[in-house]
Scaffold this motif. Structure first.
Motif, mmCIF file in Angstrom:
data_model
loop_
_atom_site.group_PDB
_atom_site.id
_atom_site.type_symbol
_atom_site.label_atom_id
_atom_site.label_comp_id
_atom_site.label_asym_id
_atom_site.label_seq_id
_atom_site.Cartn_x
_atom_site.Cartn_y
_atom_site.Cartn_z
ATOM 1 N N SER A 17 24.626 48.247 -0.547
ATOM 2 C CA SER A 17 25.179 49.492 -1.097
ATOM 3 C C SER A 17 24.287 50.663 -0.731
ATOM 4 O O SER A 17 23.084 50.637 -1.019
ATOM 5 N N TYR A 18 24.894 51.630 -0.113
ATOM 6 C CA TYR A 18 24.181 52.860 0.222
ATOM 7 C C TYR A 18 24.866 54.032 -0.465
ATOM 8 O O TYR A 18 26.041 54.287 -0.232
ATOM 9 N N HIS A 19 24.130 54.720 -1.331
ATOM 10 C CA HIS A 19 24.645 55.919 -1.994
ATOM 11 C C HIS A 19 23.744 57.078 -1.602
ATOM 12 O O HIS A 19 22.582 57.119 -2.003
ATOM 13 N N LEU A 20 24.258 57.992 -0.818
ATOM 14 C CA LEU A 20 23.446 59.123 -0.362
ATOM 15 C C LEU A 20 23.740 60.340 -1.218
ATOM 16 O O LEU A 20 24.908 60.656 -1.469
ATOM 17 N N GLY A 21 22.682 61.041 -1.619
ATOM 18 C CA GLY A 21 22.899 62.267 -2.378
ATOM 19 C C GLY A 21 21.581 62.872 -2.771
ATOM 20 O O GLY A 21 20.532 62.249 -2.611
ATOM 21 N N GLY A 22 21.632 64.081 -3.312
ATOM 22 C CA GLY A 22 20.441 64.755 -3.807
ATOM 23 C C GLY A 22 19.416 64.996 -2.715
ATOM 24 O O GLY A 22 19.733 65.224 -1.548
ATOM 25 N N GLY A 23 18.144 64.912 -3.084
ATOM 26 C CA GLY A 23 17.054 65.054 -2.126
ATOM 27 C C GLY A 23 16.535 66.469 -2.025
ATOM 28 O O GLY A 23 17.267 67.434 -2.223
ATOM 29 N N GLU A 24 15.256 66.584 -1.789
ATOM 30 C CA GLU A 24 14.627 67.894 -1.533
ATOM 31 C C GLU A 24 13.809 67.787 -0.260
ATOM 32 O O GLU A 24 12.791 67.102 -0.269
ATOM 33 N N PRO A 25 14.213 68.375 0.863
ATOM 34 C CA PRO A 25 15.479 69.091 1.037
ATOM 35 C C PRO A 25 16.678 68.148 0.963
ATOM 36 O O PRO A 25 16.534 66.941 1.102
#
Lengths: 257, 342
Positions: free
Chosen positions: A168-176
């Motif tokens: 399962s890969y959930h990509l989101g958020g992050g800075e940058p």
């Protein structure tokens, strides 16, 4: 009171005038592939660049804030009311109608490429309760740490050490942010938007590239990526999975269509 | 325009009196649909962070939010409401419960904070994981060990309930009950839980309490800043040399922020025991002993607290006496916040 009437009349006439002009649009159709094969959820088995077998059970992602590039390098971006989520589109392999989107209100002319954000921009990612594609009930919102999930890829692989061989890969958020701007040139032939013609841009979106395009991942080593740090390599891959497959111009029938 | 509306008023009143159930209800809804001044800012306070202009508080919206807050049907098995963990007599904290069961799945070890003056918070939760008050209710609703529901599940239940359908239309106009309306209504309630009427606010302090206030301003107010009694920063106050809960570090990804937590407001603190993010202290005296002699060093520790605060037993007691003046009895007993009649 009477001082208001003239401007209101003028505005009303102006608006009526605008709506009478034909609404031109560009349609974007999306097909998901794995390498050269079409994507079929659940039962088809594919092989990634690392030689691992895998199947896909879920593929969902946001394509946001589309804009079209004119031959002279300037841009057309549709205008939407501030509150609306019309500029946000949730693509879901399990829902055929979600693989088609429309850029509306496009001025006649020639366009050489299209740009999207894969994900949700910071402003909307941090805003309050929203509707449409951004409704948290759509299941693409992290409740324990607010923000949208930009892209979900889930499936199974015999190489995955996780229970049930899942990954399962959930990509989101992050800075940058892990959201990525993607520019897709149309190639030799521009897209022509005119009253007679209705253009369709066919995109091929390669799930294989999501696993390997820039940063090759091994499911055996990365069965799960649910936080911005571990998902960052996938975000660069996500930007590389889109390409324009072909363009289509069809006669535009009267009364929309 | 206005005068004509006024002329209609007697007619409306006659109708209201004469009307039978349904009509009377509709008229009452209409009257309740005007904005109320609940979101007002107390004198001398900063502007709130949450912008109510996008979600104007109306009597009907607030009432609906209050009903949702107290309704256990929002949980999967109908047993737990927001108010189960946020009790009014404890300033909407959870009395006697060190930690509520796993709010964050992996981080299921936190104490339910008191709820008031939330509109001033730039971010919610002990670690600031949630940026916008409107989205806060999603966390407990969807958590499998809290209310265990899905947003879809809640919507199905609410849409099936004629009472809720009417209340939602009264608050937001015609239209289906959707997640946005649920979140906006809950926000109208939790965002206007306002506590600003303690003895401290009224300036009714004894000599000893004033002594406590002076000590407070010297030792505590850099973090617990007046008038909200927090500066909303994330800090380490020396609880552990190695924090079991990553706290702010999990959100920012910075190692030095491991074990830092949001500075909590100290209003109503005398009624919100137990204390700290994991509810480790049962009394304010224990908290003061911690600041005087229990500070543990770590990368997360705030420099202001290194080596502990020089507070003798007398001073600690004066501080506790001062903290007790922050209790806002009117807030704890405000009937407008209590469980509504069915």
């Amino acid at each position: 009171m009477s001082r208001l009437i003239l401007p209101i009349l003028a505005l009303a006439l102006g608006l009526a005038g605008c709506t009478r002009a034909p609404e031109l649009d560009v349609e974007i159709d999306i097909s998901h592939v794995v390498g050269s094969e079409p994507l079929r959820l659940d039962d088809a088995i594919y092989r990634n660049a690392a030689g691992e077998d895998f199947s896909v059970s879920r593929l969902r992602y946001y394509l946001s804030l589309p804009r079209l590039r004119r031959a002279d390098g300037s841009w057309f971006a549709p205008l939407h009311p501030a509150e609306s989520a019309e500029a946000y589109h949730l693509v879901d392999e399990a829902r055929a109608d979600s693989r088609r989107l429309r850029i509306a209100g496009v001025p006649a002319g020639e366009y050489t490429g299209v740009e999207f954000l894969v994900g949700v921009d910071e402003a909307r990612n941090h805003a309050g309760a929203q509707t449409g594609a951004l409704d948290p009930a759509r299941g693409m919102f992290w409740t324990w740490k607010s923000g949208y999930i930009f892209l979900v890829l889930e499936g199974k692989s015999p190489q995955s050490p996780a229970p049930g061989g899942r990954f399962s890969y959930h990509l989101g958020g992050g800075e940058p942010s892990l959201a990525r701007r993607v520019y897709l040139p149309f190639g030799e032939r521009p897209v022509r938007v005119e009253e007679r013609l209705r253009p369709t841009v066919h995109l091929a979106v390669d799930v294989g590239a999501l696993l390997s395009a820039v940063n090759p991942v091994r499911i055996a080593q990365l069965p799960e990526a649910m936080d911005p740090v571990s998902a960052r390599p996938l975000a660069d891959n996500a930007a590389a999975m889109f390409r324009v497959d072909h363009l289509h111009h069809e006669p535009r029938r009267r009364g929309g269509g | 325009m206005r005068r004509r509306a006024l002329a209609l008023l007697p007619l409306l009143l006659v109708l209201l009196l004469a009307a039978n159930g349904v009509l009377r209800q509709r008229l009452a809804d209409f009257v309740e649909s005007f904005p109320t001044p609940r979101a007002a800012v107390p004198a001398g306070w900063p502007a709130p962070q949450y912008d109510f202009s996008g979600n104007p508080v109306t009597a009907s919206g607030f009432e609906l939010g209050r009903r949702l807050f107290h309704d256990p049907r929002l949980s999967l098995d109908g047993s737990i409401s927001c108010a189960s963990c946020h009790q009014q007599f404890a300033a909407f904290a959870h009395l006697d419960h060190r930690v509520s069961h796993g709010l964050h799945g992996a981080n299921g070890t936190r104490n339910a904070p008191a709820l008031f003056n939330l509109a001033w918070q730039p971010a919610l939760m002990w670690d600031g994981a949630i940026h916008n008050l409107e989205l806060q209710p999603l966390a407990p609703l969807a958590n499998p060990v809290e209310m265990g529901e899905t947003l879809e599940g809640v919507l199905v239940k609410l849409r099936a309930d004629a009472g809720y359908r009417r209340r939602f239309e009264a608050a937001f106009g015609p239209g289906e009950i959707d997640s946005r309306r649920v979140l906006l209504a809950l926000t109208q309630f939790i965002g206007t839980l306002r506590s600003a009427d303690s003895r401290y606010d009224r300036g009714e302090l004894s000599a000893r309490e004033r002594e406590g206030l002076a000590l407070f301003r010297r030792h505590c107010a850099t973090c617990h800043r007046e008038p909200l009694f927090t500066d909303y920063s994330y800090r380490g106050n020396g609880l552990d040399a190695d924090s079991a809960d990553a706290g702010r570090g999990a959100i920012s990804g910075k190692a030095a922020e491991r074990g830092r937590f949001k500075v909590p407001s100290l209003r109503n603190v005398a009624v919100t025991a137990p204390y700290m993010h994991d509810g480790r202290f049962d009394t304010l005296s224990q908290v003061l002993r911690h600041y005087a002699s229990g500070i543990r060093d770590s990368a997360a520790l705030d420099p202001a607290l290194r080596g502990g605060l020089a507070l003798g037993p007398e001073q600690q007691q004066a501080l506790v006496a001062f903290l007790e003046t922050l209790t806002d009895e009117a807030f704890l007993q405000d009937a407008r916040y209590a469980e509504p009649l069915p």
